[in-house]
Design a protein around this motif. Structure first.
Motif, PDB file in Angstrom:
ATOM      1  N   GLU A   1      60.284 -32.034  62.466  1.00 17.62           N
ATOM      2  CA  GLU A   1      60.333 -32.143  64.068  1.00 17.62           C
ATOM      3  C   GLU A   1      60.522 -30.971  64.954  1.00 17.62           C
ATOM      4  O   GLU A   1      59.966 -30.510  66.025  1.00 17.62           O
ATOM      5  N   ASP A   2      61.522 -30.027  64.518  1.00 18.46           N
ATOM      6  CA  ASP A   2      61.852 -28.671  65.163  1.00 18.46           C
ATOM      7  C   ASP A   2      60.694 -27.865  65.434  1.00 18.46           C
ATOM      8  O   ASP A   2      60.315 -27.237  66.334  1.00 18.46           O
ATOM      9  N   ILE A   3      60.018 -27.695  64.231  1.00 25.63           N
ATOM     10  CA  ILE A   3      58.598 -26.716  64.366  1.00 25.63           C
ATOM     11  C   ILE A   3      57.705 -27.618  65.549  1.00 25.63           C
ATOM     12  O   ILE A   3      57.005 -26.766  66.111  1.00 25.63           O
ATOM     13  N   ILE A   4      57.447 -28.729  65.236  1.00 24.02           N
ATOM     14  CA  ILE A   4      56.183 -29.453  65.990  1.00 24.02           C
ATOM     15  C   ILE A   4      56.968 -29.466  67.543  1.00 24.02           C
ATOM     16  O   ILE A   4      55.998 -29.185  68.433  1.00 24.02           O
ATOM     17  N   MET A   5      58.212 -29.669  67.732  1.00 21.28           N
ATOM     18  CA  MET A   5      58.804 -29.718  69.117  1.00 21.28           C
ATOM     19  C   MET A   5      58.489 -28.262  69.610  1.00 21.28           C
ATOM     20  O   MET A   5      57.950 -27.987  70.890  1.00 21.28           O
ATOM     21  N   GLN A   6      58.659 -27.256  68.904  1.00 19.03           N
ATOM     22  CA  GLN A   6      58.486 -25.724  69.710  1.00 19.03           C
ATOM     23  C   GLN A   6      57.145 -25.513  69.941  1.00 19.03           C
ATOM     24  O   GLN A   6      56.831 -24.970  71.020  1.00 19.03           O
ATOM     25  N   ALA A   7      56.205 -26.226  69.187  1.00 19.18           N
ATOM     26  CA  ALA A   7      54.873 -25.798  69.172  1.00 19.18           C
ATOM     27  C   ALA A   7      54.317 -26.724  70.389  1.00 19.18           C
ATOM     28  O   ALA A   7      53.562 -26.026  71.216  1.00 19.18           O
ATOM     29  N   MET A   8      55.020 -27.740  70.873  1.00 16.04           N
ATOM     30  CA  MET A   8      54.476 -28.606  71.729  1.00 16.04           C
ATOM     31  C   MET A   8      55.000 -27.869  73.118  1.00 16.04           C
ATOM     32  O   MET A   8      54.221 -27.963  74.052  1.00 16.04           O
ATOM     33  N   GLU A   9      56.276 -27.120  73.162  1.00 18.81           N
ATOM     34  CA  GLU A   9      56.513 -26.253  74.200  1.00 18.81           C
ATOM     35  C   GLU A   9      55.881 -25.149  74.442  1.00 18.81           C
ATOM     36  O   GLU A   9      55.559 -24.762  75.545  1.00 18.81           O
ATOM     37  N   THR A  10      55.318 -24.527  73.596  1.00 23.87           N
ATOM     38  CA  THR A  10      54.544 -23.242  73.779  1.00 23.87           C
ATOM     39  C   THR A  10      52.841 -23.535  73.779  1.00 23.87           C
ATOM     40  O   THR A  10      52.317 -22.685  73.987  1.00 23.87           O
ATOM     41  N   ASN A  11      52.678 -24.647  73.400  1.00 29.62           N
ATOM     42  CA  ASN A  11      51.204 -25.145  73.218  1.00 29.62           C
ATOM     43  C   ASN A  11      50.474 -24.276  72.099  1.00 29.62           C
ATOM     44  O   ASN A  11      49.265 -23.720  72.462  1.00 29.62           O
ATOM     45  N   GLU A  12      51.162 -24.177  71.023  1.00 22.10           N
ATOM     46  CA  GLU A  12      50.666 -23.474  69.975  1.00 22.10           C
ATOM     47  C   GLU A  12      50.142 -24.426  68.859  1.00 22.10           C
ATOM     48  O   GLU A  12      50.601 -25.624  68.644  1.00 22.10           O
ATOM     49  N   GLU A  13      49.497 -23.916  67.813  1.00 23.45           N
ATOM     50  CA  GLU A  13      48.858 -24.489  66.791  1.00 23.45           C
ATOM     51  C   GLU A  13      50.163 -24.494  65.720  1.00 23.45           C
ATOM     52  O   GLU A  13      50.858 -23.354  65.754  1.00 23.45           O
ATOM     53  N   VAL A  14      50.078 -25.447  64.744  1.00 14.57           N
ATOM     54  CA  VAL A  14      51.002 -25.301  63.562  1.00 14.57           C
ATOM     55  C   VAL A  14      50.238 -25.062  62.176  1.00 14.57           C
ATOM     56  O   VAL A  14      49.134 -26.178  62.121  1.00 14.57           O
ATOM     57  N   ARG A  15      50.271 -24.214  61.355  1.00 14.12           N
ATOM     58  CA  ARG A  15      49.469 -24.212  60.236  1.00 14.12           C
ATOM     59  C   ARG A  15      50.301 -24.133  59.113  1.00 14.12           C
ATOM     60  O   ARG A  15      51.662 -23.786  59.110  1.00 14.12           O
ATOM     61  N   LEU A  16      49.923 -24.600  58.095  1.00 17.07           N
ATOM     62  CA  LEU A  16      50.553 -24.492  56.611  1.00 17.07           C
ATOM     63  C   LEU A  16      50.474 -23.112  56.087  1.00 17.07           C
ATOM     64  O   LEU A  16      49.502 -22.337  56.664  1.00 17.07           O
ATOM     65  N   ASP A  17      51.207 -22.785  55.154  1.00 17.72           N
ATOM     66  CA  ASP A  17      51.022 -21.371  54.517  1.00 17.72           C
ATOM     67  C   ASP A  17      49.321 -21.115  54.038  1.00 17.72           C
ATOM     68  O   ASP A  17      49.297 -19.843  54.048  1.00 17.72           O
ATOM     69  N   ASP A  18      48.710 -22.187  53.582  1.00 13.27           N
ATOM     70  CA  ASP A  18      47.592 -21.904  53.018  1.00 13.27           C
ATOM     71  C   ASP A  18      46.491 -21.948  54.117  1.00 13.27           C
ATOM     72  O   ASP A  18      45.322 -21.825  54.042  1.00 13.27           O
ATOM     73  N   GLY A  19      46.925 -21.819  55.509  1.00  9.50           N
ATOM     74  CA  GLY A  19      45.905 -21.898  56.681  1.00  9.50           C
ATOM     75  C   GLY A  19      45.528 -23.147  57.128  1.00  9.50           C
ATOM     76  O   GLY A  19      44.978 -23.200  58.326  1.00  9.50           O
TER      77      GLY A  19
END
Length: 159
Positions: free
Chosen positions: A110-128
């Motif tokens: 949740e924290d990672i996704i909410m931060q990405a939503m605020e900054t309009n950024e993508e989220v990737r796993l370590d393997d890309g």
């Protein structure tokens, strides 16, 4: 063993996917007609079919960007702004839908996704691999600021 509830859920999902497929197909057909009209120099007809397309409120970029660019070229800033506002609404909702799908499977993110939503950024796993790939709503918001400036200056010059 499948329950009746499982079957209903599957049937509902299939129906949803069928409807979405029909809408996407219509969206593609409409875009293709708009492109053809533009190539023929029939801008009014292109505007009409692109407007039809965005009335579907689907997260498909082409019609939104073409309307924005055509209205800008015509110096029709009010319609450009209207389309931008619709685009922001549609693509924000789609980004939220995508985020919720991720959170349904991984509430611990949740924290990672909410931060990405605020900054309009993508989220990737370590393997890309993508976990969350969002539409660039910031691009529309930046354009909105520019159009509001143009409208304001146009109004001031006519006074």
């Amino acid at each position: 063993m499948w329950t009746g509830e499982d079957q209903k859920e599957l049937d509902d999902l299939r129906e949803y996917n069928r409807k979405e497929g029909e809408i996407l197909s219509k969206c593609c057909d409409t875009n293709n007609r708009g492109i053809a009209f533009e190539k023929e120099g029939r801008i009014e007809e292109a505007l009409k079919v692109y407007e039809e397309n965005i009335s579907l409120r689907q997260p498909a970029l082409h019609a939104y960007w073409r309307l924005i660019k055509l209205y800008r070229k015509m110096k029709d800033y009010k319609n450009e702004l209207r389309v931008i506002k619709i685009a922001i609404d549609v693509f924000m909702k789609e980004n939220e839908r995508r985020a919720n799908l991720v959170l349904d499977e991984h509430p611990e993110w949740e924290d990672i996704i909410m931060q990405a939503m605020e900054t309009n950024e993508e989220v990737r796993l370590d393997d890309g691999r993508y976990v969350l790939n969002q539409y660039n709503v910031i691009e529309f918001i930046d354009r909105e600021v520019k159009v509001k400036y143009l409208i304001e200056n146009k109004t001031q010059k006519s006074c």
